[in-house]
Design an enzyme around this catalytic site. Structure first.
Site, PDB file in Angstrom:
ATOM      1  N   GLU A 129       0.840  -1.205   0.000  1.00  0.00           N
ATOM      2  CA  GLU A 129       0.000   0.000   0.000  1.00  0.00           C
ATOM      3  C   GLU A 129       0.872   1.252   0.000  1.00  0.00           C
ATOM      4  O   GLU A 129       0.595   2.231  -0.693  1.00  0.00           O
ATOM      5  CB  GLU A 129      -0.889  -0.049   1.250  1.00  0.00           C
ATOM      6  N   THR A 182      -4.586   7.509  -5.923  1.00  0.00           N
ATOM      7  CA  THR A 182      -4.708   7.744  -4.481  1.00  0.00           C
ATOM      8  C   THR A 182      -3.753   8.856  -4.058  1.00  0.00           C
ATOM      9  O   THR A 182      -4.105   9.709  -3.233  1.00  0.00           O
ATOM     10  CB  THR A 182      -4.429   6.433  -3.708  1.00  0.00           C
TER      11      THR A 182
END
Ligand code: HSE
Length: 308
Positions: A129, A182
């Site tokens: 991530e 993101t």
């Protein structure tokens, strides 16, 4: 001797409206499938057979730091092969990088006889991530590993709490094929939250957790409001306010951005309402000439798992 397995990890929806960076849930039926092998030697080999474009180099693939973290935590060494067989589109907002990262972490654990706890697997998955989004947030990684709804009570140290999934919690989610990274969606957020917004936000987080424990789906829906990220991010989703107005007319209890977007999701207390909400979402993006993938599903408790 080579050992080989096939592993699945689900897509997930982070934030759940009010829980920016601290809540997320898994979406069963949608996710990534990896075939992983371990043999004598060292090094990592990755082939992408999913048909979805991904960064080409081993160093740029999210599974690499996950595998390295696993090997560092366990003190093992091996040559690891990864075939990416099925992949959620990156930049979708339904936890694409976390699904691969969770599958890699779970797959490594299975290949080596399950030496790590679920908690440690989340820590491994967070490495992927971080590579993808430039931050160690666990609100996709934790539900992708553990399944169900997970609250991250704190990050230092990581404190993960699995919350109950009411039996009548359904979800409609649409992934319009527009790209919102993101990193970009995090960069536009302000660094401070006005006190009156913070007060409403933590009231909602408390209400959401309470509604999940009591099975009060109306309270769950009422609490899924976001004053922290959504006001800044909705500009990336064409007609967001109008879409929400129409979706709520179906009887859906809320509609929010999924993670950092561009996917949006609505929760409902029946499959029929979730399906009706998904039809409205389709019409909305059809009218704008934007293609999409859409799902209406029951929120489930299933996380990463070996499938073969
Ligand atoms: N909580 C993260 C965010 C999730 O909203 O930026 C990213 O998918």
């Amino acid at each position: 001797m080579e050992r080989k397995i096939k592993v699945f990890a689900p897509a997930s929806i982070a934030n759940m409206g009010c829980g920016f960076d601290v809540m997320g849930f898994s979406l069963d039926e949608v996710g990534d499938v990896l075939e992983m092998s371990a043999s004598d030697g060292d090094g990592i080999e990755i082939s992408n057979e999913s048909g979805v474009p991904l960064p080409e180099g081993v160093e740029d693939n999210v599974v690499t730091p996950v595998i390295r973290k696993f090997l560092a935590l366990t003190g093992r060494s091996a040559h690891i092969g990864v075939r990416i067989l099925h992949k959620i589109y990156p930049g979708s907002g339904i936890g694409s990088s976390s699904a691969s990262s969770a599958a890699a972490a779970f797959g490594m654990n299975a290949l080596f006889g399950y030496p790590l706890s679920e908690y440690e697997l989340v820590e491994c998955a967070m490495e992927g991530e971080n590579l993808a989004s430039g931050g160690y947030h666990a609100d996709n990684a934790a539900p992708a590993v553990m399944g169900g709804i997970v609250l991250i009570r704190g990050y230092e140290p990581l404190d993960l709490i699995k919350l109950p999934v009411p039996g009548n919690l359904f979800c409609a989610v649409i992934h319009p094929r527009i790209v919102v990274s993101t990193k970009q969606a995090r960069a536009i957020l302000p660094t401070a939250v006005p006190m009156h917004d913070a007060v409403r936000q933590w009231g909602n987080v408390g209400g959401l957790v309470s509604g999940l424990y009591s099975g009060d789906i109306a309270l769950v829906g009422r609490a899924m409001q976001d004053l922290v990220a959504e006001p800044y991010r909705k500009q990336f989703i064409p007609g967001f306010d109008e879409l929400r107005e129409h979706v709520l007319k179906t009887g859906a209890l809320s509609m929010n951005i999924a993670g950092s977007g561009p996917s949006v999701f609505a929760v409902a207390d029946s499959y029929g309402t979730a399906a009706a909400a998904s039809e409205i979402m389709k019409e909305h993006f059809d009218a704008r000439g934007i293609s999409y993938e859409v799902f209406a599903v029951k929120v489930s408790n299933m996380g990463a798992r070996v499938i073969e």
